[in-house]
Design a protein around this motif. Structure first.
Motif, PDB file in Angstrom:
ATOM      1  N   VAL A  25       0.864  -1.182   0.000  1.00 23.86           N
ATOM      2  CA  VAL A  25       0.000   0.000   0.000  1.00 23.86           C
ATOM      3  C   VAL A  25       0.900   1.231   0.000  1.00 23.86           C
ATOM      4  CG1 VAL A  25      -1.751   1.303   1.290  1.00 23.86           C
ATOM      5  CG2 VAL A  25      -1.826  -1.188   1.276  1.00 23.86           C
ATOM      6  N   ALA A  26       0.678   2.129  -0.939  1.00 26.26           N
ATOM      7  CA  ALA A  26       1.459   3.364  -1.010  1.00 26.26           C
ATOM      8  C   ALA A  26       0.510   4.542  -1.134  1.00 26.26           C
ATOM      9  CB  ALA A  26       2.424   3.320  -2.193  1.00 26.26           C
ATOM     10  N   GLY A  27       0.112   5.085   0.018  1.00 30.55           N
ATOM     11  CA  GLY A  27      -0.756   6.260  -0.002  1.00 30.55           C
ATOM     12  C   GLY A  27      -2.223   5.899  -0.014  1.00 30.55           C
ATOM     13  N   PRO A  28      -3.075   6.928   0.046  1.00 32.07           N
ATOM     14  CA  PRO A  28      -4.523   6.693  -0.007  1.00 32.07           C
ATOM     15  C   PRO A  28      -4.953   6.363  -1.426  1.00 32.07           C
ATOM     16  CG  PRO A  28      -4.070   9.048   0.052  1.00 32.07           C
ATOM     17  CD  PRO A  28      -2.743   8.357   0.154  1.00 32.07           C
ATOM     18  N   SER A  29      -6.136   5.800  -1.561  1.00 29.47           N
ATOM     19  CA  SER A  29      -6.647   5.482  -2.892  1.00 29.47           C
ATOM     20  C   SER A  29      -6.834   6.784  -3.652  1.00 29.47           C
ATOM     21  CB  SER A  29      -7.934   4.681  -2.759  1.00 29.47           C
ATOM     22  OG  SER A  29      -9.063   5.432  -3.113  1.00 29.47           O
TER      23      SER A  29
END
Lengths: 208, 460
Positions: free
Chosen positions: A179-183
């Motif tokens: 996961v890299a950051g918000p959607s």
């Protein structure tokens, strides 16, 4: 009109046809390369690089000295203090308010406001955090919650993806995700909008 | 699949290029993405090393594709997935429909997959009474508009926000005239959440499948593939057989290249690794699709096109794509890679595509897996010539040019005629509707003497 076929029969014909076509013509190659680690960039301060990259992809990063500070910081965020349903998979940091024990159908998680998940390690080159699916009672928890927080030890940093996969080894759990950051999306005239289908914002807490 | 008539790229591009706002606007939007890609590529010192690794891995994979596919099948099956093989698009669609019928499904949620687009899955399922919802925002927009994606990564890049606003006003009931991307995205979020919760089967594409583990990886920024695959009990993953990598560690190379090349991000928001079905109550079906790929593998000239990881970098940099729009290619995959792939399916139908190229070579420079795209496009031109598919005027003019260049005297004479006539020809004789070359340009000032004359005077 329903095509009359059994999946088994259909599979074998297609399978054989494809494999036959792939052996029709021998193709030569030099074989698989081995990655030369000396050619890869590593960072003097992987934690600083990780933080910089995670912020550049829209994540918010907090350094905490002990797990209970996570709740303190979260309480200052309005959408957390007003949240009705918080699922916490890191009880030593945040006390959840949503009982997962009675949930069997992931659809019943539709109203979850926050998920607090545990990160295994961070990747300095791109700010990605590995989450092992076996820590999630339902994998949808990461994607269905309106907001996501990840608790990660700041000692768990790798420089780049090669190191990340070396650390994962094989085989891995049935599910795992970086996961890299918000959607986010930029599908409307290339304007970046945070909060597409998954979490609207991502808080990352780096514990000792 | 819809059979389209033979398309002429220049004719199909005309409405786009002659729109004085649209073409420069589109050009700028894609150049912005290309610039972001450059920034990312230059921030990785070992970029060129990664490209050559990726290319070597793909070459080795394609060489031994049959073995890797059976290894993948064995490992995926051991994890509890069901592996299906489809020789062509039709078989792929039948396999998917069979799985849906077995589960009495009426509503599916689908995340972006150029493969299912290539196979024409949506119209096929709809004709069979199944409601298909594309959940990638860009894909949903074009789906609501009954259009096809104009770009493989940015499906709605050809649309202005006002047009999206109109579409959403009509279908989702957003305010009339509203065009704020944030507001529109929020509306889509609400609308698609209902669809996710109602979906009975999730269909996703596959970015990479791993022979060694039997698992696969899906990359998205929106999280739509994950919601779509984590809520229902049945997940169908559809992949072209070239999407394989041999080893788990190979993912590191490709994931470092993919998002940086595609949108200029260091990595996509979500990079999900699926190894087997969710749990004992769930099913995972993987459909391996050939549909012309094994035939492409047999071609020495075009085999490397199977390296493609569908990042779209070649489109973003292509001066022709940027100015003519993705729909002008009338193919599932537009741009340089599409112009190589489409004629391998039907060279007659797509014969104009290899000519929609200035041979500038920029696509080859940015390709993260080192496909020699502009060389392949040039090779296609020769092939199309050999297949006698060139138009009459091109064939005659090439013959004449060949004669001219073979004779020094003729060449010299033609130069004299050219210089002389440039001086005397009236404007109306060169600029008329029969001469398409002069529609947007003036003829050059003739030089006072020929190069040959100048050389004889000054260098001897």
């Amino acid at each position: 009109m329903t095509p009359q076929l059994t999946s088994q029969a259909a599979d074998t014909t297609g399978r054989q046809a494809i494999l036959d076509r792939l052996t029709l013509r021998p193709v030569r190659s030099a074989g698989l390369p081995t990655v030369d680690a000396s050619k890869l960039t590593s960072f003097e301060e992987p934690l600083a690089k990780f933080t910089e990259m995670l912020q550049s992809v829209g994540g918010e990063v907090h350094l905490v000295d002990q797990p209970d500070q996570v709740t303190e910081i979260l309480n200052q965020i309005e959408v957390f203090s007003n949240a009705q349903r918080v699922v916490s998979l890191v009880p030593e940091a945040v006390k959840g308010s949503f009982d997962l024990s009675k949930i069997h159908d992931p659809h019943d998680l539709a109203a979850v406001d926050w998920t607090i998940a545990k990160g295994e390690f961070g990747v300095a080159e791109n700010g990605a955090i590995w989450i092992d699916g076996s820590t999630l009672p339902h994998r949808v928890l990461l994607f269905i919650a309106q907001y996501l927080a990840i608790v990660l030890s700041r000692r768990e940093m790798v420089h780049h993806m090669h190191e990340g996969y070396a650390r994962l080894g094989t085989p891995i759990s049935r599910f795992g995700v970086f996961v890299a950051g918000p959607s986010k999306t930029a599908d409307i005239e290339q304007s970046l909008v945070l909060g597409a289908h998954g979490c609207r914002a991502l808080q990352v807490f780096l514990t000792p | 699949m819809n059979m389209l008539p033979i398309v002429d790229h220049p004719a199909a591009a005309r409405p786009f290029v002659t729109n004085p706002d649209r073409a420069p606007w589109h050009d700028k939007a894609l150049w912005f993405v290309r610039s972001k890609r450059d920034k990312q590529a230059s921030s990785v010192p070992e970029w060129e090393y990664l490209r050559s690794l990726a290319s070597q891995i793909k070459t080795a994979t394609i060489a031994n594709l049959g073995d890797y596919l059976t290894e993948f099948e064995r490992n995926a099956t051991a994890l509890g997935a069901v592996v299906h093989w489809a020789a062509d698009a039709e078989e792929h669609n039948r396999i998917v429909l069979k799985i849906l019928r077995d589960h009495d499904t009426h509503r599916i949620v689908k995340s972006k997959s150029m493969l299912t687009e290539e196979c024409g899955l949506n119209p096929f399922l709809e004709a069979n009474g199944i409601d298909v919802v594309d959940t990638d925002l860009g894909e949903r927009i074009v789906q609501l508009r009954h259009e096809t994606p104009s770009h493989i990564v940015l499906p709605a890049i050809h649309l202005k926000k006002e047009e999206v606003g109109e579409t959403f006003h009509e279908h989702l009931g957003t305010d009339e005239g509203a065009a704020d991307p944030k507001y529109l995205t929020e509306a889509a979020r609400g609308h698609l959440r209902d669809k996710f919760l109602a979906g009975e089967v999730g269909i996703t594409g596959v970015n990479f499948a791993i022979a060694e583990t039997g698992g696969f990886v899906v990359c998205t920024n929106e999280g739509n593939a994950d919601l779509g695959a984590s809520l229902p009990n049945v997940h169908i993953a559809c992949m072209g057989i070239e999407k394989l990598v041999p080893r788990f560690e190979d993912l590191a190379v490709f994931l470092r290249l993919l998002a940086r090349s595609a949108t200029g991000q260091p990595i996509t928001t979500y990079t999900s690794h699926f190894h087997g079905p969710r749990d004992s109550h769930s099913e995972l079906h993987i459909v391996l699709v050939d549909n012309g790929r094994s035939r492409l593998r047999q071609s020495d000239a075009f085999r490397d096109a199977l390296h493609c990881i569908r990042c779209g970098a070649c489109m973003n940099t292509c001066p022709v794509y940027r100015r003519s729009g993705g729909h002008s290619y009338r193919a599932t995959i537009p741009g340089p890679i599409g112009s190589v792939l489409s004629p391998t399916r039907d060279s007659s139908k797509h014969k104009s595509l290899p000519f929609a190229c200035s041979l500038c070579g920029s696509c080859t420079d940015v390709c993260p897996v080192k496909i020699p795209l502009h060389h392949q496009l040039l090779a296609w031109r020769k092939e199309i010539g050999n297949l006698k598919l060139l138009s009459y005027d091109k064939r005659i003019s090439m013959k004449m040019a060949s004669l001219l260049f073979r004779s020094a005297r003729l060449f010299s004479f033609a130069g004299w005629v050219g210089r002389a006539s440039l001086k005397v020809l009236p404007h109306w004789a060169t600029h008329h509707r029969l001469n398409t070359w002069t529609i947007a340009r003036e003829l050059p000032e003739p030089p006072k003497e020929s190069f040959r004359h100048w050389y004889a005077k000054n260098r001897k």
